[in-house]
Design a protein around this motif. Structure first.
Motif: not given
Length: 458
Positions: A18-47
């Motif tokens: 349920g926390d709001h977090v920021v994903l980081k890869r190199r100099d690219i950021f994305k704000a998401v919320q952690i939810q159970s079994r929710k697919k996240v797409v970031f930099e053309k990858q899903w996880f």
């Protein structure tokens, strides 16, 4: 008591569902919320972020083929260029595209076999005929370039003002009026934002400036958001993931009704009632009617169900109107005292009318700051404030920021940089005495008569 404090500190720095977090890869950021079994797409990858729960912030994870996250092993964290051979110069290296033996199909086959990014990079190094002839600097540059392409890692950060400002400025700078994070830091400093103060905020930066003010205040004091249009925009505030008590200090008031408060300054209760009544009347004039009359007895049961549904909807709307009326009355009461401790404006609209109206709600000896992407609107504000009086220490400044690459024998400014960070107009309000000039002061202000020049006879 100490153990409890340690547990609280661990909970603050631990990733929870349920926390709001920021994903980081190199100099690219994305704000998401952690939810159970929710697919996240970031930099053309899903996880999925489920495996990140329970770990500390600033932890880097490797993305597995199934979309799950995994902590990198010690073997993965080792550098690919350990104990490598290096050449003396690159003059004899010809970039003809034939130095790499692995083809695109071979690399795809390695991915299908389950090889990780670090292992693929090692394969590219081993199959390159020119890698060992390159200089040490060129080898590091080559490895860095391949890591960007083939390494599948992501770092989870705790949202802060600086990180979110970098995220917006890197991905969608137009949403925040091209506000850079160093300029935002200067705004918070010039406006003297601190816990326990009462701050007026007018911004159209997706809630980033509002969230930065709330973060600096730490949940103590009160923030009054002046918003244009039908309602306040707080997308950036949600990305901060503030606790509930932070939102208890937040009030909102429509900018279009500020003139009503200023006009009826002698009767604050009447002004607040007038403002809330106008908004309530606007919502009550909607075309919905909860009552339905029918004369057909065969459809009586259906009509009764429809009427009950409409009555429930009307009741819900009435409750919302009442809550909104109470919020507006509370915000109007906060403004009536005209004792705000600070004013922050960062908007895509022309700041002059807004500044001249909202500055009247500040108490004497209080700071204000206005941001604009362009200099000309702030020059107009500067001129009007000088003509009107009531302010001191007016300053119109711009900010300039340049990043440096700091590496052995390779320290130099980064070639790609931001062209400008916008402009800031800041100042401090003072009390004005408009008493009529006395006779003595009039004499002092009068220009003295010129003395008659003596003429000497020769």
């Amino acid at each position: 008591m100490t153990d409890k404090q340690d547990d609280d500190d661990d909970a603050m720095h631990t990733i929870n569902e349920g926390d709001h977090v920021v994903l980081k890869r190199r100099d690219i950021f994305k704000a998401v919320q952690i939810q159970s079994r929710k697919k996240v797409v970031f930099e053309k990858q899903w996880f999925f972020l489920d495996n990140a729960v329970g770990h500390l912030y600033n932890t880097s994870f490797e993305i597995l083929p199934g979309g799950n996250l995994q902590l990198p092993t010690k073997k993965d964290t080792q550098s690919s260029n350990d104990a490598k051979e290096a050449g003396t110069d690159n003059r004899n290296i010809v970039d003809d595209g034939k130095s790499q033996k692995l083809t695109r199909d071979d690399i795809e086959t390695l991915k299908e076999q389950g090889l990780k990014g670090q292992e693929i990079i090692q394969q590219l190094i081993d199959n390159s005929s020119t890698f060992r002839d390159k200089t040490e600097f060129a080898q590091d540059k080559y490895i860095k370039k391949k890591k960007k392409k083939y390494e599948s890692t992501v770092t989870i950060l705790k949202p802060t003002c600086r990180i979110l400002a970098l995220m917006y400025h890197g991905r969608e700078p137009g949403k925040i009026c091209h506000l850079r994070y160093d300029t935002l830091a200067q705004m918070l400093t010039l406006a003297n934002i601190h816990a326990g103060s009462k701050v007026l905020v007018f911004e159209t930066c997706a809630g980033l400036v509002l969230g930065a003010v709330m973060e600096r205040m730490g949940g103590y004091g009160s923030v009054i958001q002046m918003y244009p249009g039908g309602g306040p925009v707080r997308a950036g505030v949600e990305s901060f993931g503030f606790p509930t008590h932070f939102h208890d200090t937040l009030h909102d008031f429509p900018i279009c009704h500020v003139n009503a408060l200023l006009a009826d300054a002698t009767q604050p209760d009447v002004a607040a009632q007038k403002t809330t009544t106008q908004l309530e009347t606007q919502e009550r004039d909607s075309p919905e009617d909860p009552r339905m009359v029918t004369n057909e007895s065969s459809e009586q049961s259906l009509q009764n169900e429809l009427q009950r549904a409409k009555e429930a909807k009307a009741e819900l709307k009435r409750v919302r109107q009442e809550e909104k009326r109470k919020r507006l009355a509370a915000a109007a009461a906060q403004l009536q005292g005209r004792n705000a401790d600070g004013l922050v404006i960062a908007s895509r609209f022309h700041p002059c009318p807004t500044l001249m109206g909202l500055i009247r709600f500040l108490a004497p000896s209080r700071p204000f700051v206005v941001y604009s992407q362009y200099k000309e609107p702030l020059v107009e504000c500067f001129t009007k404030l000088k003509e009107q009086g009531g302010t001191v220490n007016l300053r119109l400044t711009d900010t300039w920021l340049r990043h440096y690459q700091v590496l052995p024998n390779r320290t130099h400014p980064v070639l790609l940089m931001s062209g400008g960070g916008g402009y800031l107009l800041s100042g401090i309000t003072v009390a004005m005495e408009r008493s009529a000039p006395t006779a003595s002061s009039t004499k002092i202000l009068e220009e003295p008569a010129p003395k008659r020049q003596k003429i000497t006879e020769s």
